[in-house]
Design an enzyme around this catalytic site. Sequence first.
Site, PDB file in Angstrom:
ATOM      1  CG  ASP A 257      -1.800   1.200   1.323  1.00 41.20           C
ATOM      2  OD1 ASP A 257      -2.736   1.297   0.516  1.00 41.20           O
ATOM      3  OD2 ASP A 257      -1.571   2.055   2.203  1.00 41.20           O
TER       4      ASP A 257
ATOM      5  CD  GLU B 197      -2.225   2.404  -3.348  1.00 43.65           C
ATOM      6  OE1 GLU B 197      -3.349   2.885  -3.575  1.00 43.65           O
ATOM      7  OE2 GLU B 197      -1.758   2.294  -2.198  1.00 43.65           O
TER       8      GLU B 197
END
Length: 544
Positions: free
Chosen positions: A210, A260
Amino acid sequence: MAANPPTEATAPWWRDAAIYQIYVRSFADGDGDGTGDLAGVRARLPYLVELGVDALWFTPWYLSPLADGGYDVADYRAIDPAFGHLAEAEKLIAEARELGIRTIIDIVPNHVSDRHSWFRAALAAAPGSPERDLFHFREGRGAHGEIPPNDWVSEFGGTPWTRIDDGQWYLHLFAPGQPDLNWAHPAVRQEHEDILRFWFDRGVAGVRIDSAALLAKDPALPDFVRDTDPHPYVDRDELHDIYRSWRAIADAYDGIFVGEVWLPDSERFARYLRPDELHTAFNFNFLACPWDAGLLRSAIDDTLAEHAPVGAPATWVLCNHDVTRTVTRYGREATGFDFAAKVFGTPTDLELGTRRARAAALLSLALPGAVYLYQGEELGLPEADIPRERIQDPMHLRSGGVDPGRDGCRVPLPWSAEEPYAGFGSTVEPWLPQPADWPSYAAEGQGTDPGSMLTLYREALRLRRGEPGFAAAPGETADGGLDWLPSPPGVLAFMRTHGLICVVNLSGSPVPLPDHDEMLLTSGPLDPSGLLPEDTAAWLRRTR
């Protein structure tokens, strides 16, 4: 460093995998308490096998107060009790693998929850203590320290600084309940390497990272100056040493990383995909692209071009847990995606959006590389309108109620039209309310409807896995390549190496199909004269 792409015979599974994203809280409820859980996922594994996916990506399932949908982690080695327990996660990983489905988990390295033991200890300690060194604590500016330490803006809006009782401020690029870790501290690096080994030891095949470009900060934490290089907290060079050390761990387990990485600079983006760093990264240019033939072709070309120098496979995705659902987005006047443009009450033509979403499904599944499918996209779910008083997303709250937030794409899935709460499994109302028409989208009914979105996805994934036209030629990477075919304005038409043709009509009027030997699949019926209607896609086979 020069890439050394694998050949077709040795190419790893992840280069052309179909990966299904599960937002556990909203997938299926196994214990009837209104919240999705691991028991619900385990019960639905046969559905996922029939759908035809290769892997499951789970958004965070860890212990969390849910200040940001689980992306505020209190303990990376514990499953949140609302979802189950560690032994059940291990059982799910093993059961899915026995069925031929691998598991990818989420790691949130930029920050932890304010309930994490490290942050609680930091709050209890004094300024300048070793406990606070694990985070970014600073004195404020102004005569009495009443002004935040710098002028940065939170990803959720407003200042990313919160002041505590002793007068110091702590940094949180997201919500106040998500304090940023200090990645210049060796203990932070060691802890995350241990966490990776913990989950690889339990059988996960990969890890999605993330906010992968945000971890490292300029130690001076200076004010932000636009168009200054390097950025004080985005895409700093120190990150690459972190990911090289992670790659060594993954290689020891034959595991993979998915980053990401939101970056406009394609050269900087590609650096994360060098052979000794991350395996793949999400393709946000394609996801956010409007329904426009020229822009889509450019997004595809740019994506393939930026991956080619490092030999990494592209990834294709239409929607995720943060983004307005495809059916709704494509049914609006502005069909692209931008967080800043989200507002309440945007007019939507769901019939148009569904037709385009069906065509976009065939487009994304035909492209070379890996594809990600967000839960509910295979059901054609639209974005749900959540009553304002029920919205839980901090993006809505921190915008002062202007931003509708992301809860509209996180509504619990409909499984059966005849059961309470559309078969989600709850005996009480789910954690987010389902729209009144949700039963009409139920998987059970769509599974027997030859014209449904679910049937389209099942057939497309079956062909993608078994049709020779999707294979690579000798010497190519497993994801292969594509060649654009001559086509009228507003039409996308390309051919993969072994004769698979994908054509998508965005021109506004019916068009003839390219020369082909066999029709494999269409997103909608051809018109009476055999032309491809607007907002429709077709897969063809050419053997000559």
